[in-house]
Design an enzyme around this catalytic site. Sequence first.
Site, PDB file in Angstrom:
ATOM      1  N   SER A  33       0.797  -1.227   0.000  1.00 29.84           N
ATOM      2  CA  SER A  33       0.000   0.000   0.000  1.00 29.84           C
ATOM      3  C   SER A  33       0.828   1.275   0.000  1.00 29.84           C
ATOM      4  O   SER A  33       0.370   2.295  -0.492  1.00 29.84           O
ATOM      5  CB  SER A  33      -0.947   0.003   1.203  1.00 29.84           C
TER       6      SER A  33
ATOM      7  N   LYS B 109     -11.723   0.774  -2.756  1.00 26.16           N
ATOM      8  CA  LYS B 109     -10.619   1.374  -3.523  1.00 26.16           C
ATOM      9  C   LYS B 109     -10.970   1.280  -5.012  1.00 26.16           C
ATOM     10  O   LYS B 109     -11.783   2.051  -5.489  1.00 26.16           O
ATOM     11  CB  LYS B 109      -9.314   0.681  -3.138  1.00 26.16           C
TER      12      LYS B 109
ATOM     13  N   HIS C 219      -5.056  -3.449  -2.947  1.00 24.30           N
ATOM     14  CA  HIS C 219      -4.608  -2.570  -4.035  1.00 24.30           C
ATOM     15  C   HIS C 219      -4.373  -3.328  -5.349  1.00 24.30           C
ATOM     16  O   HIS C 219      -3.949  -2.734  -6.335  1.00 24.30           O
ATOM     17  CB  HIS C 219      -3.341  -1.823  -3.617  1.00 24.30           C
TER      18      HIS C 219
HETATM   19  N1  PMP Z   1      -5.390  -3.705   3.567  1.00 23.75           N
HETATM   20  C1  PMP Z   1      -4.608  -2.853   2.910  1.00 23.75           C
HETATM   21  C2  PMP Z   1      -3.366  -3.377   2.221  1.00 23.75           C
HETATM   22  C3  PMP Z   1      -4.930  -1.491   2.838  1.00 23.75           C
HETATM   23  O1  PMP Z   1      -4.138  -0.634   2.191  1.00 23.75           O
HETATM   24  C4  PMP Z   1      -6.103  -1.036   3.479  1.00 23.75           C
HETATM   25  C5  PMP Z   1      -6.560   0.415   3.454  1.00 23.75           C
HETATM   26  N2  PMP Z   1      -5.674   1.363   3.248  1.00 23.75           N
HETATM   27  C6  PMP Z   1      -6.877  -1.962   4.174  1.00 23.75           C
HETATM   28  C7  PMP Z   1      -6.502  -3.285   4.187  1.00 23.75           C
HETATM   29  C8  PMP Z   1      -8.106  -1.538   4.893  1.00 23.75           C
HETATM   30  O2  PMP Z   1      -9.156  -1.413   4.002  1.00 23.75           O
HETATM   31  P1  PMP Z   1     -10.424  -0.500   4.353  1.00 23.75           P
HETATM   32  O3  PMP Z   1     -10.031   0.894   4.000  1.00 23.75           O
HETATM   33  O4  PMP Z   1     -11.505  -1.041   3.508  1.00 23.75           O
HETATM   34  O5  PMP Z   1     -10.663  -0.666   5.811  1.00 23.75           O
END
Ligand code: PMP
Length: 392
Positions: A180, A239, A208
Amino acid sequence: MEDFYRELSEELEKLKAQAIYREFRTVENSASQWVVAGGGELLNLCSNNYLGIANHPLLKDASVDAINRYGSGATSSRLIIGNYDLYEEAEREIARFKNTESALLFNSGYVANIGTIAAIIGRGDLVLSDKLNHASIIDGILISRADHIRYRHCDLTNLENHLKHASYKRKMIITDSVFSMDGDLAPLPGLVELKEKYGAILMIDEAHGSGVFGANGRGLAEYYGVSERIDINMGTLGKAFGCAGAYVAGKKVLIDYLKNKARSLIFTTGLPPSTVASINAALKVVRDEGWRRDSVLSKAKLMRDRLGRAGFNTLNSQSQIIPLVIGYDRAALEFSRRLYEENILAPAIRYPAVPKKMARIRLSIMATHQLDDLEWALERIERIGRETGVIG
Ligand code: PMP
């Protein structure tokens, strides 16, 4: 209670002194590639709306119809009464999309990770987690009380060394697929080899990757041709899918188990019906509008190549997430402020989201960015890079 509030305030002052204090910024239209904020128009280079579908008419219409039909809330946990056919349809479609037996919706990626990890492993088990995994994975592991090894980022040799010496009945390897904050790719083919060799469970977080990578947008596992060899496929719907929520896809027995054991699913109100309806619409858009995947990945490559040639450290990014490593938190904040002055929205990512002295600007590309706008941004980013000494 005065002491309590004074202590909070002192903690906050410390964060400010270290340049890691955080504040919300209000924008008027985060789903667009140009956003209105603070009275100006800024190019949005920080959204996870990678395919640009968060304001797609089909998603919006589906949400509105569902509100009119079902009302605004699920009214309870799905195990009590908050379960509509809409949810089952979404899960069937996600399973079809992921080519798995079954799938389960969660309210967000964060709760999907904590609920799933803590349901699958516990005291006396071992989890091997990439050092740069997302905070929600780390928190899930902490809640699980399993033994925890963080292997070196994407380092299969280091992981294998740990696996060789691990005498646990249940071992789980867990990794982000597309990281991320670095935008690089987990070595999934090597990970499936190791998990099979050492009899470990493999869970991947496609937050992602899903919607962006693979011929059908199924994610990085599809891109590498290893989907069938992954035990637990988690991905988010807030996303690339432009909605909210998350899923876990896999064998039916795994999904039935999670329905019974994942506390973050059992003890919470279901997603609003409008969100689930938009998820169903997004699945169709992702399937039918494949040009969006090609577009986001080709624009991201152009940006990465140009920024790398200009001298920026973009780490090993190979995706729509492009880090520009600045170093100190304060310097990254200053860089982001300079971008803002030039009508570019890209906040500084600081500790603890990234390691100390690795603060950065995290650029993310959308399918709906115009090439002219990206050129315009490149010129400004490079100029600010030279003026601040980030590039030579
Ligand atoms: N896993 C990863 C790799 C993320 O980047 C994110 C959010 N940035 C999440 C889980 C959490 O997802 P959510 O925003 O739907 O809570």
